[in-house]
Design a protein around this motif. Structure first.
Motif, short mmCIF file in Angstrom:
data_model
loop_
_atom_site.label_atom_id
_atom_site.label_comp_id
_atom_site.label_asym_id
_atom_site.label_seq_id
_atom_site.Cartn_x
_atom_site.Cartn_y
_atom_site.Cartn_z
N LEU A 84 -5.72 5.49 -1.26
CA LEU A 84 -6.66 4.56 -0.65
C LEU A 84 -6.88 4.91 0.82
CD1 LEU A 84 -5.40 1.16 -2.09
CD2 LEU A 84 -7.43 2.44 -2.77
N PRO A 85 -8.11 4.82 1.28
CA PRO A 85 -8.36 5.08 2.71
C PRO A 85 -7.66 4.03 3.58
CG PRO A 85 -10.43 4.77 1.49
CD PRO A 85 -9.32 4.50 0.54
N LEU A 86 -7.20 4.47 4.73
CA LEU A 86 -6.46 3.58 5.62
C LEU A 86 -7.27 2.34 6.00
CD1 LEU A 86 -3.88 3.04 7.15
CD2 LEU A 86 -4.76 4.46 9.01
N HIS A 95 0.80 -1.23 0.00
CA HIS A 95 0.00 0.00 0.00
C HIS A 95 0.83 1.28 0.00
CE1 HIS A 95 0.91 0.62 4.26
NE2 HIS A 95 0.85 -0.71 4.32
N LEU A 96 2.13 1.17 0.18
CA LEU A 96 2.96 2.37 0.24
C LEU A 96 2.95 3.15 -1.08
CD1 LEU A 96 6.01 1.08 2.32
CD2 LEU A 96 3.99 2.36 3.10
N LYS A 97 2.56 2.49 -2.15
CA LYS A 97 2.44 3.16 -3.44
C LYS A 97 1.03 3.69 -3.70
CE LYS A 97 5.09 1.51 -6.86
NZ LYS A 97 5.52 0.56 -7.91
N TYR A 98 0.11 3.47 -2.76
CA TYR A 98 -1.28 3.83 -2.98
C TYR A 98 -1.82 4.71 -1.85
CZ TYR A 98 -0.84 0.15 -6.40
OH TYR A 98 -0.42 -0.61 -7.46
N HIS A 99 -1.28 5.90 -1.74
CA HIS A 99 -1.68 6.82 -0.67
C HIS A 99 -3.11 7.31 -0.82
CE1 HIS A 99 2.28 7.07 1.15
NE2 HIS A 99 2.77 7.07 -0.07
N VAL A 127 -6.03 -1.55 5.54
CA VAL A 127 -5.94 -2.49 6.66
C VAL A 127 -6.71 -3.77 6.33
CG1 VAL A 127 -6.63 -2.88 9.06
CG2 VAL A 127 -5.53 -0.73 8.41
N LEU A 128 -7.92 -3.64 5.81
CA LEU A 128 -8.73 -4.83 5.49
C LEU A 128 -8.09 -5.68 4.39
CD1 LEU A 128 -12.38 -3.46 5.68
CD2 LEU A 128 -11.18 -4.93 7.32
#
Length: 118
Positions: free
Chosen positions: A35-37, A29-33, A41-42
Motif C-alpha cells: 500500500l502507498p504510504l 499496515h506493517l503487514k501491507y507494504h 496515513v489516511l
C-alpha cells in the motif's frame, strides 16, 4: 463520599477501547507494504479519530476520580498490554522473557504512581 462506580470504571473501559483503535491505527499496515504510504496515513488517521472519541471522554470522566498522572499511567499500562496482544496475535511476533521483565519494571513504576506519597 466514594466516587460513583461509573467514574471509576468508565475511564478504564474507554481507555482499553481507545488503545485498541490506536494500536490498530499505528501498526495494522506493517503487514501491507504494497500500500502507498499516503493511503496508510489516511486510513490510520481515520481509525485514530475513533481513538480520540474514546480517549477524550475517558480522561474527562476519569479526572473526576483519578489524577492526570494516574490516568496517563493507566493509559500507558493498557497500551503495553494491548500492543503485546496485537504483536503476538496479529503480527505473529514472540513475547519473550525480556519483554516480561521490562513490563514488570514499568508495572513497578505504575505502582508508585498510584501509591500514597512516601
Amino acid at each position: 463520599m466514594p466516587a460513583p462506580l461509573w467514574s471509576v470504571i468508565a475511564p478504564l473501559a474507554l481507555l482499553i477501547l481507545s488503545n485498541v483503535f490506536m494500536t490498530v491505527a499505528w501498526y495494522w499496515h506493517l503487514k501491507y507494504h504494497q500500500l502507498p504510504l499516503w493511503s496508510v496515513v489516511l486510513i490510520s488517521w481515520g481509525v485514530a479519530f475513533f481513538e480520540y472519541c474514546l480517549a477524550v471522554p475517558a480522561n474527562r470522566i476519569g479526572y473526576t476520580v483519578w489524577t492526570a498522572a494516574q490516568l496517563k499511567t493507566m493509559q500507558e499500562v493498557i497500551t503495553l498490554v494491548v500492543f503485546s496482544l496485537f504483536a503476538v496475535l496479529y503480527l505473529g511476533e514472540h513475547f519473550t522473557w525480556n519483554h516480561a521483565a521490562g513490563f514488570a519494571l514499568l508495572a513497578t513504576g505504575a505502582y508508585f504512581i498510584f501509591a500514597q506519597p512516601l
